[in-house]
Design an enzyme around this catalytic site. Sequence first.
Site, mmCIF file in Angstrom:
data_model
loop_
_atom_site.group_PDB
_atom_site.id
_atom_site.type_symbol
_atom_site.label_atom_id
_atom_site.label_comp_id
_atom_site.label_asym_id
_atom_site.label_seq_id
_atom_site.Cartn_x
_atom_site.Cartn_y
_atom_site.Cartn_z
ATOM 1 N N HIS A 11 -21.611 -0.773 16.202
ATOM 2 C CA HIS A 11 -22.645 -0.630 17.231
ATOM 3 C C HIS A 11 -22.063 -0.446 18.632
ATOM 4 C CE1 HIS A 11 -25.845 -1.415 14.440
ATOM 5 N NE2 HIS A 11 -25.418 -2.638 14.158
ATOM 6 N N ASP B 231 -23.231 0.213 6.048
ATOM 7 C CA ASP B 231 -23.884 -0.983 6.569
ATOM 8 C C ASP B 231 -25.396 -0.780 6.568
ATOM 9 O OD1 ASP B 231 -22.923 -3.492 8.522
ATOM 10 O OD2 ASP B 231 -24.920 -2.750 9.011
ATOM 11 N N HIS C 226 -27.384 -1.391 8.883
ATOM 12 C CA HIS C 226 -27.806 -0.935 10.205
ATOM 13 C C HIS C 226 -27.025 0.305 10.620
ATOM 14 C CE1 HIS C 226 -28.519 -5.324 9.957
ATOM 15 N NE2 HIS C 226 -29.679 -4.993 10.483
ATOM 16 N N ASP D 166 -24.323 -6.014 4.098
ATOM 17 C CA ASP D 166 -25.646 -6.567 4.386
ATOM 18 C C ASP D 166 -26.746 -5.772 3.676
ATOM 19 O OD1 ASP D 166 -25.040 -4.426 6.027
ATOM 20 O OD2 ASP D 166 -25.721 -5.362 7.877
#
Length: 344
Positions: A160, A196, A198, A285
């Site tokens: 991120h 991931d 996200h 995740d």
Amino acid sequence: MKTVYNDKHGLHAATHEFFRGQLVPAFEIPARADYVLKALRDAALGEVLAPSDHGLAPLERVHAPAYLRFVQGAHAEWLALGGEGDAFPAVWPVRSLRSDVEPKSFAARMGLYSMDSGTPLTAGSWPAAYWGAQACLSGLDLVLAGERAAYVLTRPPGHHAGADFFGGYCFVNNAAVAAQAALDHGLKRVAILDVDYHHGNGTQAIFYERADVFYASIHGDPQTEYPFFLGHADERGAGAGAGCNANYPLPAGASNDEWFAALDAALARLRAYAPELLIVSLGVDTYGGDPISHFKLDRPEFTRMGQILAAQGWPTLLLQEGGYATEAIGLNVVAVLQGFEGAS
């Protein structure tokens, strides 16, 4: 498979974070890596190595030096101003406000260099993130020297983080640092596959207008999932990078069949690109029991993922990203790596 382990990761140890407007116990904690390390050793997967120091220059190839200086000194400045504990941003230069001038105010600079209020900046954020990047560069060294693959166990995660901002628990973009270093070593085409839950907004943004790095991501739909403002399917790259970005957003609760169909589509794009190196932003995740994510993968699916990645035949560097079901993360990571090793 050799593992490079960032043993400084525990220096970044937040106690709380803001989640949906509430102050809650931190999800991104040192135990995440501790459980992975234990699982790796229990499985006798391979040698665990310490990172070597490649210095700051490789990080500055990706991140703005002013941003890195801020993260390096921010917590000490926060304490000197009378702050206590971890520092959080409180104001951001959105839309009509200027972001091209670095303010003198610490609070303003926290907002200038961050994207959310859920990423605590702790006393150890900088050394943990710095040595995480060094671990990734050390893993890259192994692959460039002829290893079929290497795994990097580090935290905080990285995907991120943008060129000049932190967020989503990330301060230094490890995948981007490794990709740029590979190019600086003479490679011409590098692929980053982000699995991931996200979307890796920072990684996408860093390479969005470049053709030497292909970024592909399978993730929760940003209409409802963090980081919300990037990761849509119509984001395909721009300028020289047009066609070198591929996003596969899936709705919360998507089935495992849908997830693997997206993986097949992403890998088809990467095969057409023909990378000399694959970097995997390995978030687990996507696990069905993850507390902040909404896919359904479990250990058999993680093993299958590893097998599929190995079957592509590319030199591969796997970098740890998310995974917040703390006690399960180690078993899930090991499942990916064992699947990869078994198929190699």
